[in-house]
Design a protein around this motif. Structure first.
Motif, mmCIF file in Angstrom:
data_model
loop_
_atom_site.group_PDB
_atom_site.id
_atom_site.type_symbol
_atom_site.label_atom_id
_atom_site.label_comp_id
_atom_site.label_asym_id
_atom_site.label_seq_id
_atom_site.Cartn_x
_atom_site.Cartn_y
_atom_site.Cartn_z
ATOM 1 N N SER A 297 26.548 -20.905 11.894
ATOM 2 C CA SER A 297 27.334 -19.691 11.508
ATOM 3 C C SER A 297 26.604 -18.226 11.837
ATOM 4 C CB SER A 297 26.972 -19.782 9.900
ATOM 5 O OG SER A 297 25.793 -19.887 9.615
ATOM 6 N N PHE A 298 27.055 -17.336 11.534
ATOM 7 C CA PHE A 298 26.486 -15.929 11.926
ATOM 8 C C PHE A 298 25.501 -15.420 10.857
ATOM 9 C CE2 PHE A 298 31.242 -15.832 13.446
ATOM 10 C CZ PHE A 298 30.754 -16.636 14.992
ATOM 11 N N SER A 299 24.532 -14.799 11.328
ATOM 12 C CA SER A 299 23.436 -14.331 10.674
ATOM 13 C C SER A 299 22.797 -13.103 11.109
ATOM 14 C CB SER A 299 22.267 -15.508 10.462
ATOM 15 O OG SER A 299 21.686 -15.672 11.240
ATOM 16 N N ASN A 300 22.165 -12.316 9.999
ATOM 17 C CA ASN A 300 21.337 -11.193 10.335
ATOM 18 C C ASN A 300 19.923 -11.484 10.158
ATOM 19 O OD1 ASN A 300 23.631 -9.458 11.115
ATOM 20 N ND2 ASN A 300 23.961 -9.043 8.752
ATOM 21 N N ILE A 301 18.987 -10.860 10.814
ATOM 22 C CA ILE A 301 17.736 -10.754 10.163
ATOM 23 C C ILE A 301 17.200 -9.472 9.287
ATOM 24 C CG2 ILE A 301 15.258 -11.121 10.858
ATOM 25 C CD1 ILE A 301 15.851 -12.899 13.133
ATOM 26 N N VAL A 302 16.731 -9.971 8.179
ATOM 27 C CA VAL A 302 16.359 -8.661 7.126
ATOM 28 C C VAL A 302 15.163 -8.606 6.949
ATOM 29 C CG1 VAL A 302 19.046 -8.392 6.423
ATOM 30 C CG2 VAL A 302 17.388 -9.951 5.084
ATOM 31 N N ALA A 303 14.608 -7.497 6.323
ATOM 32 C CA ALA A 303 13.386 -7.315 5.817
ATOM 33 C C ALA A 303 13.057 -8.149 4.264
ATOM 34 C CB ALA A 303 12.939 -5.940 5.453
ATOM 35 N N SER A 304 12.367 -8.933 4.426
ATOM 36 C CA SER A 304 11.640 -9.805 3.141
ATOM 37 C C SER A 304 11.022 -8.897 2.238
ATOM 38 C CB SER A 304 11.252 -11.055 3.509
ATOM 39 O OG SER A 304 9.949 -10.722 4.211
ATOM 40 N N LYS A 305 10.454 -7.604 2.437
ATOM 41 C CA LYS A 305 9.694 -6.766 1.721
ATOM 42 C C LYS A 305 9.564 -5.383 2.369
ATOM 43 C CE LYS A 305 6.497 -9.906 2.192
ATOM 44 N NZ LYS A 305 5.214 -10.730 1.889
ATOM 45 N N ASP A 306 9.133 -4.604 1.519
ATOM 46 C CA ASP A 306 8.791 -3.136 2.267
ATOM 47 C C ASP A 306 7.714 -3.160 3.218
ATOM 48 O OD1 ASP A 306 10.648 -2.544 0.210
ATOM 49 O OD2 ASP A 306 9.296 -1.560 -0.953
ATOM 50 N N ALA A 307 7.811 -2.585 4.179
ATOM 51 C CA ALA A 307 6.822 -2.623 5.350
ATOM 52 C C ALA A 307 7.031 -1.361 6.403
ATOM 53 C CB ALA A 307 6.703 -3.975 5.803
ATOM 54 N N GLU A 308 6.114 -1.278 7.239
ATOM 55 C CA GLU A 308 6.271 -0.597 8.332
ATOM 56 C C GLU A 308 6.280 -1.514 9.656
ATOM 57 O OE1 GLU A 308 3.457 2.132 11.206
ATOM 58 O OE2 GLU A 308 3.131 2.459 9.309
ATOM 59 N N ILE A 309 7.069 -1.384 10.511
ATOM 60 C CA ILE A 309 7.558 -2.245 11.521
ATOM 61 C C ILE A 309 6.286 -2.249 12.563
ATOM 62 C CG2 ILE A 309 8.712 -2.990 13.546
ATOM 63 C CD1 ILE A 309 10.132 -3.450 10.898
ATOM 64 N N TYR A 310 5.797 -3.275 12.651
ATOM 65 C CA TYR A 310 4.541 -3.433 13.623
ATOM 66 C C TYR A 310 4.989 -3.991 15.016
ATOM 67 C CZ TYR A 310 -0.112 -4.960 15.932
ATOM 68 O OH TYR A 310 -1.105 -5.123 16.315
ATOM 69 N N SER A 311 5.776 -4.699 14.935
ATOM 70 C CA SER A 311 6.384 -5.450 16.382
ATOM 71 C C SER A 311 7.622 -6.377 16.040
ATOM 72 C CB SER A 311 5.500 -6.369 17.146
ATOM 73 O OG SER A 311 5.162 -7.786 16.248
ATOM 74 N N ILE A 312 8.633 -6.247 16.925
ATOM 75 C CA ILE A 312 9.990 -6.747 16.765
ATOM 76 C C ILE A 312 10.400 -7.447 17.991
ATOM 77 C CG2 ILE A 312 11.087 -4.513 17.105
ATOM 78 C CD1 ILE A 312 13.087 -5.582 14.827
ATOM 79 N N ASN A 313 10.710 -8.754 18.204
ATOM 80 C CA ASN A 313 11.242 -9.220 19.059
ATOM 81 C C ASN A 313 12.382 -10.139 18.764
ATOM 82 O OD1 ASN A 313 9.018 -8.929 21.297
ATOM 83 N ND2 ASN A 313 8.012 -9.550 19.705
ATOM 84 N N ALA A 314 13.401 -10.036 19.604
ATOM 85 C CA ALA A 314 14.690 -10.695 19.325
ATOM 86 C C ALA A 314 15.154 -11.819 20.366
ATOM 87 C CB ALA A 314 15.926 -9.925 19.080
ATOM 88 N N GLN A 315 15.467 -12.954 20.123
ATOM 89 C CA GLN A 315 15.951 -13.891 21.260
ATOM 90 C C GLN A 315 17.468 -13.963 21.071
ATOM 91 O OE1 GLN A 315 13.130 -15.305 19.051
ATOM 92 N NE2 GLN A 315 11.976 -14.190 20.642
#
Length: 392
Positions: free
Chosen positions: A190-208
């Protein structure tokens, strides 16, 4: 062991004195031959007192003779000896018959309900359901419809994988197996997004797989889109995918503790006293005449249904009150002491919450008229991305 002692009292037992140089060997042979001895009391190196069932006495004499020991009967106890002593007293036999009749009458009812197999679910919750369905203490066993009760529990509780009820003596054992919580699984097709599970400041983000929406240093709220479940090619245009990636964020945890400048502490002195009572239905008999002799004390209350055998309970409840003497003292805390104490309390709570690596720790102490306020703040690097199915 208690059952064996009770049975020996019913059929009669004797207190004996064993004298000889090989008492240890004598005891070992008795154990090997299944002869139950209890109340062992070593008087000297060659003399031992013990209790044994009257039916084992002749066998005991043979073992003693083989090991050069002498046996002397000190006392005779149990119902057979009482019956012989009071055989001319009608009152004794009437009382004995009454006791047997009461035990027989009690055996037709449920006098204890035991809940087993539960870990997360409270026993009180299951007990309330079975009580509402007629399984109560004091219920006649012949009136119980166990299958209906089991079905009702299954209907009311979807967090149970299995339920069973077993009647043993006057004990109703409700056995349950808790259902395991199934995590929400996103179908890989199926199709899906990745969302934030809690409040935060992004430290690093990598997408496959998918399109990165957030960027390093961005402040995000719980539920914000981090990696979108779509991609766009030069020739293919926009198309949806099952996004994959790892997003780590700086998450702030804080805990505030209030520490009084003058703390009134209560400590147990080690002195205790115990008081007992017996409860039969709503009628209670206290075996004490006054309250505790201690001026300040805490009371721990415990109750236990009395049983004659392993699963044969009777409608009598033993209540125990344990009083612990308390000594009250006052402790004055300096700002440094308050900060250390508050820090320890706050960190103990925070350590149960964090799931990543602590990169920064801050302690702030504010003084008020009668207390200090200690605030501990952690900055933690942890994974904050969770999958969310795309609904069209």
């Amino acid at each position: 062991m208690h059952i064996k002692i009770l049975l020996n009292y019913i059929f009669g037992y004797i207190t004996i004195q064993i004298e000889g140089y090989y008492i240890e060997r004598f005891i070992n042979i008795c154990m090997k031959n299944g002869i139950f001895l209890w109340g062992l009391d070593r008087k000297t190196s060659t003399i031992l007192n013990a209790k044994v069932g009257i039916d084992k006495y002749k066998e005991l004499l043979k073992i003693a003779k083989q090991n050069g020991c002498r046996i002397k009967i000190e006392k005779k106890r149990g119902i057979p000896f009482l019956a012989k002593r009071y055989r001319k007293r009608k009152e004794f036999f009437i009382l004995l018959i009454c006791i047997i009749a009461v035990i027989f009458a009690c055996s037709r009812f449920i006098w204890n309900i035991e809940i087993t197999g539960n870990d997360k679910i409270k026993s009180e919750e299951i007990l309330e359901i079975v009580n509402n369905q007629g399984l109560k203490v004091g219920t006649r066993k012949s009136k119980l419809k166990l299958e209906d009760i089991v079905n009702k529990i299954r209907i009311d509780r979807d967090d149970l994988a299995w339920v069973g009820i077993e009647i043993k003596g006057t004990n109703a054992i409700v056995k349950i197996v808790e259902a395991r919580e199934k995590p929400e699984i996103v179908d890989e097709s199926s199709f899906s997004n990745i969302v934030a599970s809690k409040d935060a400041e992004i430290y690093s983000i990598n997408a496959q797989n998918g399109t990165i929406i957030a960027e390093k240093g961005m402040q995000v709220k719980k539920g914000d889109l981090l990696i979108a479940g779509w991609m766009e090619g030069k020739y293919t245009g926009k198309y949806y995918v099952n996004s994959n990636g790892v997003v780590k964020g700086k998450v702030i945890y804080s805990q505030t503790e209030k520490i009084d400048k003058i703390e009134r502490k209560k400590e147990r002195t080690g002195n205790i006293n115990k008081k007992y009572a017996i409860k039969i239905k709503n009628f209670k008999i206290n075996f004490y005449k006054r309250l505790s002799k201690f001026k300040n004390y805490d009371t721990i209350y415990s109750n236990k249904n009395i049983k004659l055998f392993s699963n044969f309970y009777i409608p009598v409840e033993l209540i125990k009150y344990t009083n612990y003497e308390i000594e009250e003292t006052e402790v004055n805390h300096s700002k440094e002491e308050a900060e250390n104490l508050g820090k320890l309390k706050a960190e103990e709570k925070l350590d149960t919450l964090i799931e990543g690596d602590i990169i920064d720790k801050n302690i702030e102490t504010i003084e008020y008229d009668s207390y200090y306020e200690v605030k501990v703040t952690y900055t933690v690097i942890e994974s904050i991305g969770t999958k969310e199915k795309i609904i069209f």
